[in-house]
Design a protein around this motif. Structure first.
Motif, short mmCIF file in Angstrom:
data_model
loop_
_atom_site.label_atom_id
_atom_site.label_comp_id
_atom_site.label_asym_id
_atom_site.label_seq_id
_atom_site.Cartn_x
_atom_site.Cartn_y
_atom_site.Cartn_z
N THR A 1 0.90 -1.36 0.03
CA THR A 1 0.07 0.09 -0.02
C THR A 1 0.77 1.17 -0.18
O THR A 1 0.56 2.20 -0.99
CB THR A 1 -0.92 -0.03 1.26
N TYR A 2 2.03 1.23 0.77
CA TYR A 2 2.74 2.50 0.86
C TYR A 2 4.09 2.64 -0.09
O TYR A 2 4.61 3.46 -0.14
CB TYR A 2 3.26 2.58 2.43
N SER A 3 4.18 1.52 -0.64
CA SER A 3 5.38 1.18 -1.43
C SER A 3 5.42 2.45 -2.72
O SER A 3 6.27 2.88 -2.90
CB SER A 3 5.42 -0.06 -2.20
N GLY A 4 4.37 2.77 -3.23
CA GLY A 4 4.26 3.83 -4.14
C GLY A 4 4.65 5.22 -3.52
O GLY A 4 5.32 6.00 -4.50
N SER A 5 4.49 5.38 -2.41
CA SER A 5 5.12 6.84 -1.94
C SER A 5 6.59 6.88 -1.50
O SER A 5 7.18 7.67 -1.30
CB SER A 5 4.30 7.31 -0.54
N ILE A 6 7.22 5.42 -1.54
CA ILE A 6 8.51 5.30 -1.33
C ILE A 6 9.11 5.24 -2.57
O ILE A 6 10.28 5.91 -2.90
CB ILE A 6 8.74 4.04 -0.56
N ILE A 7 8.79 4.39 -3.46
CA ILE A 7 9.16 4.39 -4.78
C ILE A 7 8.24 4.65 -5.67
O ILE A 7 7.15 3.86 -6.11
CB ILE A 7 10.04 3.01 -5.22
N PRO A 8 8.34 5.93 -6.34
CA PRO A 8 6.89 6.13 -7.15
C PRO A 8 6.87 5.48 -8.40
O PRO A 8 7.95 5.08 -8.96
CB PRO A 8 6.96 7.51 -7.29
N LEU B 1 11.63 -3.73 -5.94
CA LEU B 1 12.09 -3.73 -4.54
C LEU B 1 11.10 -4.08 -3.78
O LEU B 1 11.06 -4.90 -2.77
CB LEU B 1 12.78 -2.38 -4.31
N MET B 2 10.18 -3.14 -3.69
CA MET B 2 9.08 -3.29 -2.77
C MET B 2 8.22 -4.34 -2.60
O MET B 2 7.83 -4.91 -1.67
CB MET B 2 8.16 -2.01 -2.71
N PRO B 3 7.69 -4.89 -3.78
CA PRO B 3 6.92 -6.04 -3.87
C PRO B 3 7.84 -7.14 -3.20
O PRO B 3 7.20 -8.12 -2.44
CB PRO B 3 6.39 -6.37 -5.28
N PHE B 4 9.13 -7.16 -3.57
CA PHE B 4 9.97 -8.31 -2.95
C PHE B 4 10.01 -8.18 -1.51
O PHE B 4 10.02 -9.06 -0.68
CB PHE B 4 11.38 -8.39 -3.44
N LEU B 5 10.21 -7.10 -1.03
CA LEU B 5 10.30 -6.82 0.49
C LEU B 5 9.13 -7.16 1.22
O LEU B 5 8.87 -7.66 2.28
CB LEU B 5 10.80 -5.39 0.91
N ALA B 6 7.96 -6.70 0.59
CA ALA B 6 6.47 -7.03 0.93
C ALA B 6 6.33 -8.51 1.27
O ALA B 6 6.07 -9.16 2.37
CB ALA B 6 5.21 -6.51 0.27
N HIS B 7 6.79 -9.26 0.12
CA HIS B 7 6.43 -10.87 0.04
C HIS B 7 7.54 -11.49 1.26
O HIS B 7 7.11 -12.23 1.92
CB HIS B 7 6.79 -11.37 -1.49
N ALA B 8 8.79 -11.05 1.25
CA ALA B 8 9.90 -11.52 2.14
C ALA B 8 9.46 -11.25 3.59
O ALA B 8 9.50 -12.19 4.77
CB ALA B 8 11.05 -11.22 1.77
N LEU B 9 9.15 -9.87 3.78
CA LEU B 9 8.95 -9.40 5.32
C LEU B 9 7.45 -10.24 5.55
O LEU B 9 7.33 -10.34 6.98
CB LEU B 9 8.84 -7.97 5.54
N GLY B 10 6.41 -10.05 4.90
CA GLY B 10 5.22 -10.63 5.17
C GLY B 10 5.36 -12.06 5.67
O GLY B 10 4.94 -12.75 6.50
N ALA B 11 6.18 -13.06 4.81
CA ALA B 11 6.30 -14.17 5.10
C ALA B 11 7.31 -14.37 6.44
O ALA B 11 6.84 -15.47 7.31
CB ALA B 11 7.29 -15.02 3.98
N PHE B 12 8.28 -13.81 6.49
CA PHE B 12 9.20 -13.63 7.68
C PHE B 12 8.26 -13.60 9.08
O PHE B 12 8.41 -14.22 10.02
CB PHE B 12 10.35 -12.47 7.57
N VAL B 13 7.53 -12.16 8.96
CA VAL B 13 6.69 -11.82 10.31
C VAL B 13 5.62 -13.03 10.64
O VAL B 13 5.53 -13.26 11.67
CB VAL B 13 6.15 -10.25 9.94
N GLY B 14 5.24 -13.35 9.62
CA GLY B 14 4.02 -14.45 9.70
C GLY B 14 4.67 -15.61 10.20
O GLY B 14 4.17 -16.12 11.10
#
Length: 137
Positions: free
Chosen positions: A27-34, A60-73
């Protein structure tokens, strides 16, 4: 019976919290990397239309979302689980991997991103989280 309930809750809470992390980053990735000018990255149709305009940095942000989502979960599942912590952490990684496969089948992505995302974002991050919950200090 208490450990069975706790293990079921570990999986459910891990999926929900990991999914929340994933969607929050997306959701917030577009404000970090337009995104590229004039693209709509909020819909599947917009992602398909913008696919040719995306640069490697946009992945980059989709990869981080997938990696961090899996990690935190997986971390949450491993911390909550009463038994077999690594198994429950890896099960979260598997659930997220299935979601990742569904995503690459529905949204066009470069082959390099598909490989990096599916190979590095889900199971390795869940394994790392599982190791964190099973290692005794």
């Amino acid at each position: 019976m208490k450990s069975i309930l706790r293990n079921i809750l570990a999986v459910l809470i891990g999926i929900v919290v990991g999914g929340f992390v994933n969607i929050t980053i997306i959701t917030y990735s577009g404000s970090i990397i337009p995104p590229p000018e004039g693209t709509d990255m909020t819909t599947t149709e917009g992602l398909i239309a913008a696919a040719d305009l995306l640069q490697p940095i946009h992945y980059l942000m989709p990869f981080l979302a997938h990696a961090l989502g899996a990690f935190v979960g997986a971390l949450i599942a491993g911390l909550i689980a009463a038994t077999h912590k690594m198994t429950f952490a890896l099960s979260i990684g598997l659930v997220f991997l299935i979601g990742g496969i569904m995503m690459v089948l529905s949204v066009p992505s470069p082959t390099w991103f598909i490989v990096v995302d599916l190979v590095l974002a889900y199971i390795p991050m869940a394994y790392f989280a599982g190791k964190m919950t099973t290692n005794k200090a």
